[in-house]
Motif scaffolding. Structure first.
Motif, PDB file in Angstrom:
ATOM      1  N   VAL A 275       0.831  -1.141   0.082  1.00  0.00           N
ATOM      2  CA  VAL A 275      -0.036   0.189   0.103  1.00  0.00           C
ATOM      3  C   VAL A 275       0.725   1.225   0.001  1.00  0.00           C
ATOM      4  CG1 VAL A 275      -1.708   1.163   1.897  1.00  0.00           C
ATOM      5  CG2 VAL A 275      -1.602  -0.902   1.203  1.00  0.00           C
ATOM      6  N   LEU A 276       2.194   1.131   0.493  1.00  0.00           N
ATOM      7  CA  LEU A 276       3.014   2.427   0.811  1.00  0.00           C
ATOM      8  C   LEU A 276       3.708   2.943  -0.201  1.00  0.00           C
ATOM      9  CD1 LEU A 276       4.083   1.553   4.805  1.00  0.00           C
ATOM     10  CD2 LEU A 276       2.391   3.261   3.711  1.00  0.00           C
ATOM     11  N   ASP A 277       4.509   1.592  -1.167  1.00  0.00           N
ATOM     12  CA  ASP A 277       4.853   1.602  -2.469  1.00  0.00           C
ATOM     13  C   ASP A 277       3.751   2.375  -3.317  1.00  0.00           C
ATOM     14  OD1 ASP A 277       6.727   0.504  -1.742  1.00  0.00           O
ATOM     15  OD2 ASP A 277       6.514  -1.927  -1.954  1.00  0.00           O
ATOM     16  N   GLU A 278       2.601   1.920  -3.513  1.00  0.00           N
ATOM     17  CA  GLU A 278       1.189   2.185  -4.153  1.00  0.00           C
ATOM     18  C   GLU A 278       1.072   3.876  -4.254  1.00  0.00           C
ATOM     19  OE1 GLU A 278      -1.882  -0.056  -4.049  1.00  0.00           O
ATOM     20  OE2 GLU A 278      -0.739  -2.124  -4.517  1.00  0.00           O
ATOM     21  N   LEU A 279       0.914   4.063  -2.966  1.00  0.00           N
ATOM     22  CA  LEU A 279       0.997   5.641  -2.865  1.00  0.00           C
ATOM     23  C   LEU A 279       1.905   6.361  -3.405  1.00  0.00           C
ATOM     24  CD1 LEU A 279      -1.412   7.620  -1.197  1.00  0.00           C
ATOM     25  CD2 LEU A 279      -0.507   7.400   0.925  1.00  0.00           C
TER      26      LEU A 279
ATOM     27  N   ARG B 242      -5.322   7.329  -3.208  1.00  0.00           N
ATOM     28  CA  ARG B 242      -5.038   6.087  -2.924  1.00  0.00           C
ATOM     29  C   ARG B 242      -6.932   5.756  -2.800  1.00  0.00           C
ATOM     30  NH1 ARG B 242      -5.083   0.942  -1.241  1.00  0.00           N
ATOM     31  NH2 ARG B 242      -4.098  -0.932  -2.860  1.00  0.00           N
ATOM     32  N   THR B 243      -7.488   4.384  -2.333  1.00  0.00           N
ATOM     33  CA  THR B 243      -8.170   4.659  -1.611  1.00  0.00           C
ATOM     34  C   THR B 243      -8.233   3.148  -0.416  1.00  0.00           C
ATOM     35  OG1 THR B 243     -10.266   5.586  -2.302  1.00  0.00           O
ATOM     36  CG2 THR B 243     -10.677   3.860  -0.455  1.00  0.00           C
ATOM     37  N   ILE B 244      -7.926   3.566   0.821  1.00  0.00           N
ATOM     38  CA  ILE B 244      -7.560   2.493   1.640  1.00  0.00           C
ATOM     39  C   ILE B 244      -8.200   1.687   2.563  1.00  0.00           C
ATOM     40  CG2 ILE B 244      -4.777   3.175   1.448  1.00  0.00           C
ATOM     41  CD1 ILE B 244      -5.154   4.523   4.319  1.00  0.00           C
ATOM     42  N   GLU B 245      -8.535   0.720   2.508  1.00  0.00           N
ATOM     43  CA  GLU B 245      -9.439  -0.600   3.487  1.00  0.00           C
ATOM     44  C   GLU B 245      -8.398  -0.469   4.502  1.00  0.00           C
ATOM     45  OE1 GLU B 245     -11.397  -4.430   2.718  1.00  0.00           O
ATOM     46  OE2 GLU B 245     -12.395  -2.471   1.240  1.00  0.00           O
ATOM     47  N   LEU B 246      -8.850  -0.624   6.210  1.00  0.00           N
ATOM     48  CA  LEU B 246      -8.478  -0.695   7.212  1.00  0.00           C
ATOM     49  C   LEU B 246      -9.816  -1.084   8.029  1.00  0.00           C
ATOM     50  CD1 LEU B 246      -7.433   3.169   7.724  1.00  0.00           C
ATOM     51  CD2 LEU B 246      -6.405   1.683   6.987  1.00  0.00           C
ATOM     52  N   ARG B 247      -8.895  -2.126   8.615  1.00  0.00           N
ATOM     53  CA  ARG B 247      -9.812  -3.230   9.523  1.00  0.00           C
ATOM     54  C   ARG B 247      -8.895  -2.985  11.480  1.00  0.00           C
ATOM     55  NH1 ARG B 247     -12.048  -7.678   5.534  1.00  0.00           N
ATOM     56  NH2 ARG B 247     -11.570  -6.852   4.118  1.00  0.00           N
ATOM     57  N   SER B 248      -8.121  -2.420  11.449  1.00  0.00           N
ATOM     58  CA  SER B 248      -7.951  -2.503  12.505  1.00  0.00           C
ATOM     59  C   SER B 248      -8.324  -1.616  13.232  1.00  0.00           C
ATOM     60  CB  SER B 248      -5.667  -1.727  12.958  1.00  0.00           C
ATOM     61  OG  SER B 248      -6.226  -1.667  13.637  1.00  0.00           O
TER      62      SER B 248
END
Length: 127
Positions: free
Chosen positions: A13-17, A23-29
Motif C-alpha cells: 500500500v505504501l509503495d502504491e501510494l 488511493r483508497t485504503i481499507e482499514l480493519r484495525s
C-alpha cells in the motif's frame, strides 16, 4: 506538523501510494479506524507507517497523507469460527503529501498523534 498515525500499513500500500498519490485504503484495525475518525474531527493529516503500534517512536519513518473522504462500513462475517458476527471497515481516500519522520509521539485515547517533520526523498531510509 501534527498528524494522526496509522500503523501496520502493508508495504504494498505504501509503495502504491508513492507511485500514485491518490488511493483508497481499507482499514480493519480498530485503532486505525479510530485514528481516521480523530483525523477527520481535528482536521489533521495522516502519517502511514509499516511499523506496528508498539514500535512507533521518535525516528519512525512513513508517508504523510491528507484525508479526502472516509466512510465506515459494517460487514457481516460469513464463517462460523469467529466469536464476532460483524466487522467495521473504514475506507479512506487519501492524497500523498510527502515523506515524514516522527519527531515526538503522544498517545491520546488509544491512538497515536505525532509531530512529524517532512523529509526530502534523499533523507528517507524506509524499505
Amino acid at each position: 506538523m501534527e498528524a494522526v498515525i496509522l500503523t501496520g500499513i502493508a508495504r504494498r500500500v505504501l509503495d502504491e501510494l508513492i507511485r500514485n498519490p491518490y488511493r483508497t485504503i481499507e482499514l480493519r484495525s480498530a485503532r486505525n479506524v479510530l485514528a481516521v475518525e480523530e483525523a477527520l474531527k481535528e482536521a489533521l493529516k495522516l502519517f502511514l507507517t509499516y511499523d506496528p503500534f508498539e514500535d512507533v517512536s521518535t525516528g519512525t519513518e512513513g508517508l504523510l497523507a491528507e484525508i479526502l473522504e472516509a466512510k465506515e462500513i459494517n460487514t457481516r462475517i460469513p464463517w462460523e469460527e469467529s466469536d464476532e458476527r460483524e466487522i467495521t471497515v473504514c475506507r479512506a481516500k487519501v492524497k500523498l503529501v510527502g515523506l515524514g519522520r516522527v519527531v515526538e509521539v503522544e498517545r491520546r485515547d488509544g491512538i497515536l498523534v505525532a509531530r512529524v517533520r517532512e523529509l526530502f526523498p534523499h533523507e528517507m531510509s524506509i524499505g
